[in-house]
Structure formats: structure tokens, C-alpha cells
Scaffold this motif. Sequence first.
Motif, PDB file in Angstrom:
ATOM      1  N   VAL A  14      39.864  52.082  42.398  1.00 35.60           N
ATOM      2  CA  VAL A  14      39.176  52.528  43.612  1.00 35.60           C
ATOM      3  C   VAL A  14      38.047  51.542  43.863  1.00 35.60           C
ATOM      4  O   VAL A  14      37.269  51.242  42.956  1.00 35.60           O
ATOM      5  CB  VAL A  14      38.624  53.957  43.449  1.00 35.60           C
ATOM      6  N   GLU A  15      37.977  51.022  45.078  1.00 35.12           N
ATOM      7  CA  GLU A  15      37.014  49.951  45.325  1.00 35.12           C
ATOM      8  C   GLU A  15      36.655  49.903  46.801  1.00 35.12           C
ATOM      9  O   GLU A  15      37.529  49.908  47.661  1.00 35.12           O
ATOM     10  CB  GLU A  15      37.628  48.623  44.861  1.00 35.12           C
ATOM     11  N   GLN A  16      35.336  49.860  47.071  1.00 34.94           N
ATOM     12  CA  GLN A  16      34.897  49.759  48.455  1.00 34.94           C
ATOM     13  C   GLN A  16      34.979  48.332  48.985  1.00 34.94           C
ATOM     14  O   GLN A  16      35.067  48.109  50.182  1.00 34.94           O
ATOM     15  CB  GLN A  16      33.473  50.299  48.601  1.00 34.94           C
ATOM     16  N   ASN A  17      34.956  47.363  48.057  1.00 32.96           N
ATOM     17  CA  ASN A  17      35.132  45.965  48.449  1.00 32.96           C
ATOM     18  C   ASN A  17      36.631  45.731  48.646  1.00 32.96           C
ATOM     19  O   ASN A  17      37.347  45.240  47.768  1.00 32.96           O
ATOM     20  CB  ASN A  17      34.564  45.039  47.365  1.00 32.96           C
ATOM     21  N   ALA A  18      37.109  46.125  49.839  1.00 31.23           N
ATOM     22  CA  ALA A  18      38.546  46.127  50.104  1.00 31.23           C
ATOM     23  C   ALA A  18      39.164  44.743  49.979  1.00 31.23           C
ATOM     24  O   ALA A  18      40.277  44.581  49.473  1.00 31.23           O
ATOM     25  CB  ALA A  18      38.818  46.702  51.490  1.00 31.23           C
ATOM     26  N   LYS A  19      38.429  43.729  50.402  1.00 36.08           N
ATOM     27  CA  LYS A  19      38.965  42.365  50.364  1.00 36.08           C
ATOM     28  C   LYS A  19      39.269  41.942  48.932  1.00 36.08           C
ATOM     29  O   LYS A  19      40.347  41.411  48.640  1.00 36.08           O
ATOM     30  CB  LYS A  19      37.957  41.397  51.003  1.00 36.08           C
ATOM     31  N   LYS A  20      38.326  42.183  48.020  1.00 32.09           N
ATOM     32  CA  LYS A  20      38.538  41.813  46.607  1.00 32.09           C
ATOM     33  C   LYS A  20      39.652  42.657  45.992  1.00 32.09           C
ATOM     34  O   LYS A  20      40.488  42.142  45.240  1.00 32.09           O
ATOM     35  CB  LYS A  20      37.244  41.997  45.802  1.00 32.09           C
ATOM     36  N   ALA A  21      39.663  43.957  46.304  1.00 31.32           N
ATOM     37  CA  ALA A  21      40.684  44.846  45.739  1.00 31.32           C
ATOM     38  C   ALA A  21      42.083  44.409  46.183  1.00 31.32           C
ATOM     39  O   ALA A  21      43.004  44.292  45.365  1.00 31.32           O
ATOM     40  CB  ALA A  21      40.413  46.286  46.157  1.00 31.32           C
ATOM     41  N   LEU A  22      42.246  44.148  47.478  1.00 35.71           N
ATOM     42  CA  LEU A  22      43.556  43.754  47.996  1.00 35.71           C
ATOM     43  C   LEU A  22      43.980  42.382  47.473  1.00 35.71           C
ATOM     44  O   LEU A  22      45.170  42.096  47.333  1.00 35.71           O
ATOM     45  CB  LEU A  22      43.549  43.743  49.528  1.00 35.71           C
ATOM     46  N   SER A  23      43.004  41.536  47.148  1.00 35.31           N
ATOM     47  CA  SER A  23      43.340  40.181  46.675  1.00 35.31           C
ATOM     48  C   SER A  23      43.988  40.198  45.294  1.00 35.31           C
ATOM     49  O   SER A  23      44.720  39.272  44.940  1.00 35.31           O
ATOM     50  CB  SER A  23      42.094  39.291  46.659  1.00 35.31           C
ATOM     51  N   SER A  63      25.808  41.699  41.789  1.00 38.72           N
ATOM     52  CA  SER A  63      25.619  40.449  42.536  1.00 38.72           C
ATOM     53  C   SER A  63      26.988  39.786  42.728  1.00 38.72           C
ATOM     54  O   SER A  63      27.913  40.025  41.939  1.00 38.72           O
ATOM     55  CB  SER A  63      24.705  39.509  41.749  1.00 38.72           C
ATOM     56  N   PRO A  64      27.132  38.937  43.755  1.00 37.96           N
ATOM     57  CA  PRO A  64      28.431  38.310  44.035  1.00 37.96           C
ATOM     58  C   PRO A  64      29.043  37.596  42.827  1.00 37.96           C
ATOM     59  O   PRO A  64      30.249  37.647  42.617  1.00 37.96           O
ATOM     60  CB  PRO A  64      28.104  37.317  45.161  1.00 37.96           C
ATOM     61  N   ILE A  65      28.205  36.948  42.011  1.00 38.44           N
ATOM     62  CA  ILE A  65      28.754  36.225  40.859  1.00 38.44           C
ATOM     63  C   ILE A  65      29.387  37.193  39.851  1.00 38.44           C
ATOM     64  O   ILE A  65      30.443  36.936  39.283  1.00 38.44           O
ATOM     65  CB  ILE A  65      27.676  35.325  40.194  1.00 38.44           C
ATOM     66  N   TYR A  66      28.741  38.352  39.646  1.00 36.84           N
ATOM     67  CA  TYR A  66      29.307  39.362  38.742  1.00 36.84           C
ATOM     68  C   TYR A  66      30.545  40.002  39.351  1.00 36.84           C
ATOM     69  O   TYR A  66      31.499  40.322  38.644  1.00 36.84           O
ATOM     70  CB  TYR A  66      28.270  40.444  38.426  1.00 36.84           C
ATOM     71  N   VAL A  67      30.555  40.199  40.669  1.00 36.14           N
ATOM     72  CA  VAL A  67      31.724  40.789  41.333  1.00 36.14           C
ATOM     73  C   VAL A  67      32.955  39.931  41.058  1.00 36.14           C
ATOM     74  O   VAL A  67      34.000  40.435  40.646  1.00 36.14           O
ATOM     75  CB  VAL A  67      31.482  40.921  42.862  1.00 36.14           C
ATOM     76  N   ASN A  68      32.822  38.621  41.245  1.00 36.99           N
ATOM     77  CA  ASN A  68      33.953  37.725  40.986  1.00 36.99           C
ATOM     78  C   ASN A  68      34.398  37.804  39.531  1.00 36.99           C
ATOM     79  O   ASN A  68      35.594  37.826  39.227  1.00 36.99           O
ATOM     80  CB  ASN A  68      33.581  36.281  41.343  1.00 36.99           C
ATOM     81  N   GLU A  69      33.430  37.853  38.627  1.00 39.99           N
ATOM     82  CA  GLU A  69      33.755  37.906  37.199  1.00 39.99           C
ATOM     83  C   GLU A  69      34.490  39.201  36.845  1.00 39.99           C
ATOM     84  O   GLU A  69      35.486  39.191  36.118  1.00 39.99           O
ATOM     85  CB  GLU A  69      32.453  37.790  36.382  1.00 39.99           C
ATOM     86  N   ILE A  70      33.997  40.321  37.389  1.00 38.28           N
ATOM     87  CA  ILE A  70      34.615  41.618  37.102  1.00 38.28           C
ATOM     88  C   ILE A  70      36.064  41.653  37.601  1.00 38.28           C
ATOM     89  O   ILE A  70      36.970  42.122  36.904  1.00 38.28           O
ATOM     90  CB  ILE A  70      33.788  42.772  37.737  1.00 38.28           C
ATOM     91  N   PHE A  71      36.304  41.110  38.793  1.00 40.58           N
ATOM     92  CA  PHE A  71      37.677  41.111  39.320  1.00 40.58           C
ATOM     93  C   PHE A  71      38.586  40.173  38.531  1.00 40.58           C
ATOM     94  O   PHE A  71      39.773  40.482  38.331  1.00 40.58           O
ATOM     95  CB  PHE A  71      37.683  40.800  40.819  1.00 40.58           C
TER      96      PHE A  71
END
Length: 236
Positions: A192-201, A168-176
Motif C-alpha cells: 500500500v503506497e500513496q506514492n503511486a508513481k514509485k509503487a507502479l514502477s 526524504s527522496p533519497i530514502y524513498v528510492n532506497e526503500i523501493f
Amino acid sequence: MAILEVKDLEVYYGVIQAIKGISFEVNQGEIIALIGANGAGKTTTLQTVTGLIPAKAGKIIYEGNDITRIASHKLVSMGMAHVPEGRRVFAQLTVLQNLKLGAYTRKDKKEIDETLGTIYKRFPRLEERKNQPAGTLSGGEQQMLAMGRALMSHPKLIVMDEPSMGLSPIYVNEIFDIIKEINDGGTTVLLVEQNAKKALSIADKAYVLETGKIVLSGDAKELMNDDSVKKAYLSE
């Protein structure tokens, strides 16, 4: 200084060439992101780096040593840890048992206990659920467990495959946020990450993979503003 160098790597599945002569490097203390669409070769690249899939050609150099033919379990004691796609926790074992398995290459019980304490501080939910079977955890908690288990080996380089997948989005933010913390603590990260925006950030540098080839590379923030990257990977 490069902790990891991948040179002209080629990987095949039978007669199909999955990785077509890619080269990249990861410097000490960096977060490096590999981004690309499904089937681009991202997971294959990581699995070859960590010895799970054999390379057909090319070299993998870790801390100046050629590890191209070294078995994956030996790489753990050399300071490399892999957080696999899909988490792969041992569902029937408790959270604590899963974590202790991550330290199987270490001998000093006092140091292991200290690392466990550090991981419980970083992932308080794992301490709360330490006696629960890992299979009863939510997806986000299982991802934290997979990361914690890898950190129990006290790695210099941690390789993470799709850590935000299915969360879920809340966990995604926490993991990053946690990946950034791990890196700030001195551990080099290959992501390796398909969520390119989060990975590049959070990355320092990034490489874009397409059908087994690196088609673009550079500073992560610059790639985030590259029109071709925006169009292919960052559109909402």
C-alpha cells in the motif's frame, strides 16, 4: 498460483462501511500495489488481511486456507508479515532487540542467526547501529528496521503499509530498491503506497481504491499510462 485471495470483503467501523465488497488476488512471487487517495481504505484492507481488524463479510484465503477469522499473531507463524504504517518500532529497545522480536515464532537459533546476518547485509546501517535504541534512528533507518523486523519471521508474503511515508527522496528510492530486492529473493509483496508513481514502477499488478471500492485494476505499467490514473495520482 494465488498465495492470497480476497473475496467480496466488507469492513465496517461501527455503522460506517469502510470497505465495500472488494476482491483481489496476489500471485506467488508478485508485487501487488494498492493505490488511492487518503481515506480510500488501503490501510483498512491491509489490517483486515493481517487480522488486525475483523471482516464483516467476505473471505480471505491464504495458501488455500480460509484465514478470515484467524488472529494476526497466528498468521506470522503461517508465513505472513506486516510492516505497519508509521513503522511502529519499539523506541526504547535496541535495534538488535527489535530485530529479534521479529523472529519470536521461530525456534532454530542457528537459522535465526543466519537470517539476522542476511538482514545486516541488506541493511548495513542496522548492523552499525545494532546497540542503539531504535528511537534514536532517523525515519529512513526506522523504516529499514521495521522491514528487517518483518523479514526476521522469514515470511512468504510481506504486507507493507506506506513504506515511503515521511521519508526524504533519497530514502524513498532506497526503500523501493530494497522492496524490489526482497521480492527478487522470492518473497511475495502486497504494497500500500500513496506514492503511486514509485509503487507502479516496481509492481506487477495494481488495484486502485476509491472510497472502499476497487475502481480500476490491471498491469502496473499499463495503469501508469492510463489517463485517469495519471490525472488523479501521478501528476506532479
